[in-house]
Write a protein that holds these residues in place. Structure first.
Motif, PDB file in Angstrom:
ATOM      1  N   PHE A 321      13.878  -1.724 -22.969  1.00 38.41           N
ATOM      2  CA  PHE A 321      12.761  -0.797 -22.883  1.00 38.41           C
ATOM      3  C   PHE A 321      11.417  -1.498 -23.056  1.00 38.41           C
ATOM      4  O   PHE A 321      11.271  -2.418 -23.885  1.00 38.41           O
ATOM      5  N   ASP A 322      10.425  -1.049 -22.264  1.00 44.60           N
ATOM      6  CA  ASP A 322       9.055  -1.492 -22.506  1.00 44.60           C
ATOM      7  C   ASP A 322       8.430  -0.599 -23.572  1.00 44.60           C
ATOM      8  O   ASP A 322       9.070   0.305 -24.119  1.00 44.60           O
ATOM      9  N   LEU A 323       7.154  -0.852 -23.877  1.00 47.59           N
ATOM     10  CA  LEU A 323       6.510  -0.156 -24.988  1.00 47.59           C
ATOM     11  C   LEU A 323       6.485   1.349 -24.797  1.00 47.59           C
ATOM     12  O   LEU A 323       6.654   2.109 -25.760  1.00 47.59           O
ATOM     13  N   SER A 324       6.293   1.823 -23.566  1.00 46.46           N
ATOM     14  CA  SER A 324       6.200   3.261 -23.342  1.00 46.46           C
ATOM     15  C   SER A 324       7.513   3.958 -23.691  1.00 46.46           C
ATOM     16  O   SER A 324       7.514   5.030 -24.322  1.00 46.46           O
ATOM     17  N   TYR A 325       8.637   3.368 -23.324  1.00 49.42           N
ATOM     18  CA  TYR A 325       9.921   3.997 -23.614  1.00 49.42           C
ATOM     19  C   TYR A 325      10.315   3.808 -25.076  1.00 49.42           C
ATOM     20  O   TYR A 325      11.016   4.654 -25.651  1.00 49.42           O
ATOM     21  N   VAL A 326       9.880   2.713 -25.687  1.00 48.92           N
ATOM     22  CA  VAL A 326      10.098   2.548 -27.118  1.00 48.92           C
ATOM     23  C   VAL A 326       9.359   3.653 -27.880  1.00 48.92           C
ATOM     24  O   VAL A 326       9.894   4.264 -28.814  1.00 48.92           O
ATOM     25  N   GLU A 454       9.509  -1.892 -31.599  1.00 53.99           N
ATOM     26  CA  GLU A 454      10.937  -1.709 -31.343  1.00 53.99           C
ATOM     27  C   GLU A 454      11.717  -1.597 -32.656  1.00 53.99           C
ATOM     28  O   GLU A 454      12.706  -0.862 -32.747  1.00 53.99           O
ATOM     29  N   THR A 572       7.012  10.452 -20.294  1.00 55.07           N
ATOM     30  CA  THR A 572       7.072   9.026 -19.992  1.00 55.07           C
ATOM     31  C   THR A 572       7.651   8.784 -18.612  1.00 55.07           C
ATOM     32  O   THR A 572       7.169   7.929 -17.855  1.00 55.07           O
ATOM     33  N   ASP A 575       5.226   9.197 -15.991  1.00 57.97           N
ATOM     34  CA  ASP A 575       4.336   8.028 -15.906  1.00 57.97           C
ATOM     35  C   ASP A 575       2.910   8.430 -15.586  1.00 57.97           C
ATOM     36  O   ASP A 575       2.296   7.950 -14.638  1.00 57.97           O
TER      37      ASP A 575
END
Length: 908
Positions: A321-326, A454, A572, A575
Motif C-alpha cells: 500500500f501507498d500512503l493513501s491506502y495506509v 504503516e 480513496t 482518488d
C-alpha cells in the motif's frame, strides 16, 4: 433583576420557536411511532426555500412563506412514503436508522447546493421594540410567541376532539383493529408526518431572520426539540410546549450568568435527566415483545480465516500500500472500533445509543491529560483511560438507563451534546491543540503516524482485532446470553433471574470503553491533540447509520459500514482530492443505504455470511451436566399471597385476593377471560407491583422484591404468550435459566468465555420434555406446541420451589395435554414442586389439581377440591355453566364478548 426578567422573556420567545419544532416531532411520533431524527433538517430545507424565494426570486413573505412550508411538507411526505413506510415490518431500530440516514442525505444535498456559509434573511415581522412592564422586547418575538401558543391550543383541540385525532390515537394503539374499522394506518401516518414537517418548516422560517440561514445551526435545533418532546412524553402537546419554554428560559439565563462555555448546550440533557428521575423506570416492556429486531451473529471465531486476513493485511500495509491506502486502513480500523461499541450496546442489548463518539472523545481527552500532565507511557495511559471511561459510562448510564427505546436514544443524544459543549470544546479541560508529548512507542517500537504511518496502521489494525475479539468473546459467553435475553424480552429475562438494568448498565459502560479506544487512536494519529472535531454529537448519528448498514449485530458490520467514511477506502478508490467528494459519497451512499436496508434490514454482514455459506452455529449445543447425580427434591417452601389488590388506573384487576401453594401441591386457577388470573400470577411473581397485600415464600417476605430476585428465591414461571428468547437456541434458553449469576463473568468473558454445561436440573428438564433433538434449533423453528414446552422447561430447569404456569396447555392437542398433566404430576410428587397453573382446559385441571381456585371479576369466589368446586353454585353460574355430571366433566364456557374492563386489563 430587570436583566434576568428580560432574559426570561427572550428565552420564552426562543422557547416558543423551539416548541414548534418539538410539536412537529410529537405529531410525527403520534402518527407513526417513530422519532423523526431528520426533523431538524426539514426545518433547514424550509429556511433555505424561504431564502431562495424571498432573496433570490424577490417574492414577498406572503408568497415565500407558503412556498417554504410546501417544500417542508413535500420533504416530509417523500421521507415517509419512500423511506419509512416501506420498512413498516422492520424493527424500530432499522426505521429510526433510516431517518438518521435521511438526515445525512439531505444535509449533504443542501451543503452541495448552498455551501456552509450563513445567509441573512430579512425579518418577516416588524422588529421595533415594545415595552412590557418596563422591559423592551421586539414585536417579532411577541408575535412568534403568540403564534406558537395558538398552534398548541389548536393541536390539543384537534387531536383530542376531531375524528382525525381519534383515528390517529386508534391506529397507534392497535393498527389491526383500526384497519378493521376502515382506518388506513399508512394514510394516517403519512398525514401526521406531513403535518409535523410543516411545523418544522414554520420553525425554520421564523428562526431564519433571527439566527440566519445556515445548515449546522438549524439542524442542531433537533437536540433541544427532542428534549422538549421527551418532557411531554412524546404525546402531550401542552407539556411539550411548556418543556420548550423551560429550555429556552434556562438556556438564556445560563448563557448570561454562567461564564464556563458549553453549559447552555447541556441544559436539554440536564432537564432530560431530571424528567427521567422524576418519572422513574416505568414501562415499555411488553410492547417490545412482538418487535422484530436485527439479527445478531453467534460470536464464533474462525482462527484460520482471522489469521489469514490479519496477516495478509499487515503484508499489504508494510509492502504494497501507498500512503493513501495506509491512511484509509487507519481510518477504517479506528472508526471501526468506535462503531464496534454500537454492536455491544445496540446490537446485543437493543438500546439505540447516540453518544458513542462522545465517549470516544472522553477517552482521548483522558489519555491526553495522562500523557501531558503525568508523563505516563502510552500503553499504560491507554489502559487507565479505558478503565476511567468505563466508569464514566457507568455513572452516566445510571440516569440514562432509567428509560429505554427511543427515549434512551434521545437521552444519549442530549448527553452527547452536553459532553461536546462542556468538555470537548472547552480548552480548560481538554487542552485542545496540544502537541504530542514526544514519540509514541509500543513495546519499544516507535509508531508515530507521521514518521511511520504503516506502523501506526498496523497498531490500529491489531487494536481493531483485539476489540473485535473482546466483543466476540462477550457474545459467546454467559454475559452475551444475558444481553441477548434482555434484548429479546426484558420481562422474560427477569423471569429467569436476570437483572435487566444491571445487564444494560454493563453493556453501556463496556461500549463506552471500546469507543474510547477508537477515539484515542483517532486523536493520536495527528501531531497535535484536537478534540473538538471528529467527536461531535452528529458524528454519532452518522456512525449509527453506518453500522446499521454494515450489520449492527455482527463483528464485521462496523468494518463494512465504515468503508464510506470520509477518508476511508471508497473515497480513496475514487482518488479525488475535491472537498465535495465526501458529500457526494454521503449523498449517493445514503440513498443506496436506504434502498439496501429496505431489502436487507439486518445489514451487509448478515447477507455476506449467507452468500459465502458460513454456518449459523459451528457446533452442536453441549449437553453434559456438571454432575452425574439426578436432581433431587427442591427446597420445600409455601407460597402465600394475602389481600392482594392490583389496579391499573381506575380499573381494579385483582381485588383483595389471597392464595397459597404448598410443596408438592398442584393448585389450579380458573375463571372467565378477564377475571384477573394472569394479573394475580404477575402479582405473586413480581411482574406487577400490587397496590396492597403481602407475598411470602416460606417464612420470608418477598413482596418488595423485583421479579428476578423472587426467581432466585425459588419462584419460576412461564407466560401465556410464551416469551421465549427467539434469538437464542433452545439450549441457550435453558442455560439462561441455570447460568451462575456471579458477577465474575462480566470480567472473565472479555478474555475467556468458558462453555457452560447443563446442570442436572436442566438435563432433567430436557429429558422430561424430550427436547434433546431440538437443543440446537431456534424456538421459531419449532411447532407451537414444542415452543410452549420449551417455555415450561426453561422454568423447570432452574428447579424452583414454586412453579407458576400461565395456560401451559394452550395450543396443545388432547394427547399432548394429557401428557403434560402426567409431567406436572411428576414434578409435584417426585420433586416436591408446588405448581400454580392457570388453565382453561377443565379436563386437565380437574384431573391433576389438588385444589382449584376460581376467580371472577378480580375476586376469588371459590377455593377447594376439584369436586367441591365443580358443585359450587357460584362457580357454575360464573364459569362452568350447567352442573356437569361426575362421569363427564363439562368444558368451560369461555366464548363470550370481553367487557371494556377486561380489554383494558389485557392491554395493561
Amino acid at each position: 433583576m430587570n436583566g434576568a426578567i428580560q432574559l426570561a422573556l427572550v428565552g420564552m420567545s426562543s422557547g416558543s420557536l423551539l416548541a414548534l419544532t418539538a410539536l412537529g416531532i410529537v405529531i410525527a411520533y403520534r402518527g407513526s411511532g417513530i422519532i423523526n431524527f431528520s426533523h431538524g433538517i426539514v426545518g433547514t430545507v424550509a429556511a433555505f426555500a424561504y431564502w431562495e424565494l424571498n432573496a433570490g426570486q424577490g417574492l414577498s413573505p406572503v408568497l415565500a412563506v407558503p412556498g417554504a412550508l410546501l417544500a417542508a411538507a413535500l420533504c416530509g411526505y417523500l421521507t415517509y412514503r419512500l423511506a419509512i413506510q416501506r420498512m413498516a415490518r422492520m424493527s424500530t431500530l432499522s426505521r429510526t436508522s433510516v431517518s438518521l440516514i435521511v438526515l445525512v442525505v439531505v444535509q449533504s444535498a443542501l451543503t452541495l447546493r448552498y455551501g456552509a456559509d450563513e445567509r441573512i434573511v430579512q425579518p418577516i415581522f416588524p422588529t421595533d421594540p415594545v415595552s412590557l412592564f418596563g422591559i423592551h422586547l421586539g414585536k417579532d418575538r411577541i408575535i412568534t410567541f403568540f403564534i406558537a401558543t395558538v398552534l398548541v391550543a389548536l393541536l390539543t383541540a384537534c387531536y383530542g376532539r376531531t375524528r382525525f385525532g381519534l383515528a390517529t390515537a386508534a391506529q397507534v394503539e392497535n393498527p389491526i383493529a383500526s384497519a378493521a374499522l376502515g382506518i388506513s394506518p399508512a394514510r394516517i401516518a403519512t398525514s401526521n408526518w406531513v403535518i409535523g414537517s410543516v411545523f418544522a418548516g414554520v420553525a425554520g422560517v421564523l428562526l431564519a431572520p433571527i439566527v440566519g440561514v445556515q445548515i449546522v445551526t438549524l439542524t442542531h435545533l433537533i437536540v433541544p426539540a427532542l428534549a422538549a418532546a421527551l418532557i411531554g412524553g412524546l404525546r402531550s402537546f401542552p407539556l411539550t410546549y411548556l418543556g420548550a419554554l423551560l429550555i429556552g428560559v434556562t438556556q438564556a439565563e445560563v448563557t448570561r450568568y454562567v461564564a464556563t462555555p458549553g453549559w447552555a448546550d447541556a441544559v436539554p440533557f440536564l432537564l432530560i435527566v431530571l424528567v427521567m428521575v422524576w418519572r422513574g423506570t416505568g414501562g415499555g416492556i411488553r410492547t417490545a415483545i412482538v418487535e422484530r429486531r436485527p439479527k445478531v451473529g453467534d460470536g464464533h471465531i474462525r482462527p484460520f480465516i482471522l489469521l489469514t486476513l490479519v496477516g495478509g493485511s499487515i503484508l499489504l500495509l508494510t509492502l504494497v500500500f501507498d500512503l493513501s491506502y495506509v491512511t484509509a486502513m487507519t481510518i477504517t480500523c479506528t472508526y471501526g472500533i468506535i462503531l464496534l461499541s454500537s454492536v455491544v450496546i445496540t446490537g446485543y442489548t437493543g438500546q439505540l445509543s447516540l453518544s458513542q463518539f462522545s465517549f470516544a472523545g472522553i477517552g482521548a481527552v483522558i489519555t491526553g491529560l495522562l500523557l501531558t500532565r503525568t508523563g505516563m507511557p502510552f500503553l499504560p495511559a491507554i489502559a487507565l483511560s479505558l478503565v476511567a471511561t468505563f466508569v464514566v459510562g457507568a455513572l452516566l448510564g445510571v440516569p440514562l438507563l432509567r428509560t429505554r427505546g427511543v427515549n434512551f436514544a434521545v437521552a444519549t443524544l442530549g448527553s452527547a451534546v452536553a459532553i461536546q459543549g462542556v468538555l470537548l470544546q472547552n480548552p480548560t479541560y481538554s487542552g485542545a491543540y496540544t502537541p504530542l508529548p514526544g514519540p509514541l512507542t509500543v513495546f519499544g517500537w516507535q509508531v508515530d503516524s507521521l514518521v511511520h504511518p504503516e506502523r501506526w496502521a498496523v497498531v490500529c489494525l491489531i487494536a481493531f482485532v483485539l476489540a473485535g475479539l473482546v466483543v466476540a468473546n462477550v457474545r459467546r459467553g454467559r454475559v452475551g446470553r444475558r444481553m441477548i435475553a434482555v434484548r429479546t424480552n426484558e420481562r422474560a429475562a427477569e423471569s429467569v433471574g436476570l437483572n435487566p438494568w444491571r445487564v444494560r448498565l454493563y453493556a453501556f459502560a463496556l461500549a463506552a470503553a471500546i469507543a474510547a479506544l477508537g477515539g484515542i487512536l483517532v486523536v493520536f494519529r495527528q501531531p497535535t491533540m484536537v478534540f473538538e472535531r471528529g467527536f461531535a454529537a452528529f458524528d454519532s448519528i452518522l456512525g449509527i447509520s453506518q453500522v446499521v448498514l454494515g450489520g449492527i449485530g455482527y463483528i464485521a458490520g462496523p468494518l463494512l459500514g465504515v468503508l464510506g467514511h470520509p477518508g476511508g477506502f471508497i473515497s480513496t478508490l475514487l482518488d479525488s482530492d475535491s472537498a465535495t467528494t465526501p458529500l457526494w459519497i454521503a449523498l449517493v451512499g445514503g440513498i443506496l443505504s436506504i434502498w439496501y436496508l429496505q431489502a436487507r434490514p439486518d445489514g451487509a454482514a448478515e447477507g455476506l455470511g449467507r452468500h459465502i455459506h458460513l454456518p449459523r452455529r459451528s457446533r452442536p449445543a453441549p449437553v453434559t451436566a456438571t454432575t452425574a447425580a439426578p436432581p433431587g427434591r427442591v427446597p420445600e417452601r409455601t407460597l402465600r399471597g394475602q389481600g392482594l389488590t392490583v389496579a391499573f388506573g381506575g380499573v381494579v384487576a385483582v381485588d383483595d385476593a389471597s392464595l397459597d401453594v404448598g410443596p408438592g401441591e398442584i393448585v389450579g386457577l380458573i375463571g372467565p377471560n378477564g377475571a384477573g388470573k394472569t394479573t394475580l400470577i404477575d402479582a405473586v411473581t413480581g411482574a406487577t407491583r400490587p397496590k396492597a397485600g403481602t407475598v411470602t415464600l416460606g417464612d420470608k417476605p418477598i413482596g418488595s422484591m423485583r421479579m428476578h430476585r423472587r426467581v432466585r428465591e425459588g419462584i419460576g414461571r412461564s407466560f401465556q404468550s410464551l416469551e421465549l428468547f427467539d434469538d437464542m437456541t433452545v439450549a441457550d434458553n435453558l442455560k439462561a435459566s441455570v447460568d451462575a449469576r456471579s458477577g465474575s463473568a462480566y470480567l472473565t468473558d472479555l478474555v475467556w468465555p468458558r462453555p457452560t454445561a447443563f446442570t442436572a436440573g436442566a438435563l432433567a428438564a430436557v429429558e422430561l420434555f424430550e427436547l434433546g433433538p431440538d437443543l440446537d434449533r431456534l424456538p421459531t423453528e419449532l411447532p407451537y406446541g414444542r415452543r410452549r414446552l420449551v417455555g415450561i422447561a426453561r422454568a423447570v430447569a432452574a428447579e424452583p420451589s414454586i412453579l407458576c404456569l400461565d395456560e401451559p396447555a394452550a395450543g396443545l392437542s388432547s394427547t399432548e395435554s394429557a401428557e403434560l398433566g402426567v409431567l406436572l404430576r411428576r414434578l409435584a410428587d417426585e420433586r416436591g414442586m408446588g405448581v400454580l397453573v392457570v388453565e382453561h382446559d377443565m379436563e386437565l385441571v380437574m384431573r391433576v389439581c389438588d385444589r382449584v381456585i376460581v376467580m371472577e371479576r378480580g375476586r376469588i369466589i371459590a377455593d377447594g377440591t376439584p369436586g367441591d368446586v365443580r358443585r359450587d353454585p357460584r362457580v357454575i353460574a360464573a364459569y362452568l355453566g350447567d352442573e356437569p355430571t361426575e362421569a363427564e366433566p363439562r368444558e368451560p364456557v369461555v366464548a363470550r364478548n370481553e367487557t371494556a374492563r377486561e380489554r383494558e386489563e389485557a392491554e395493561q
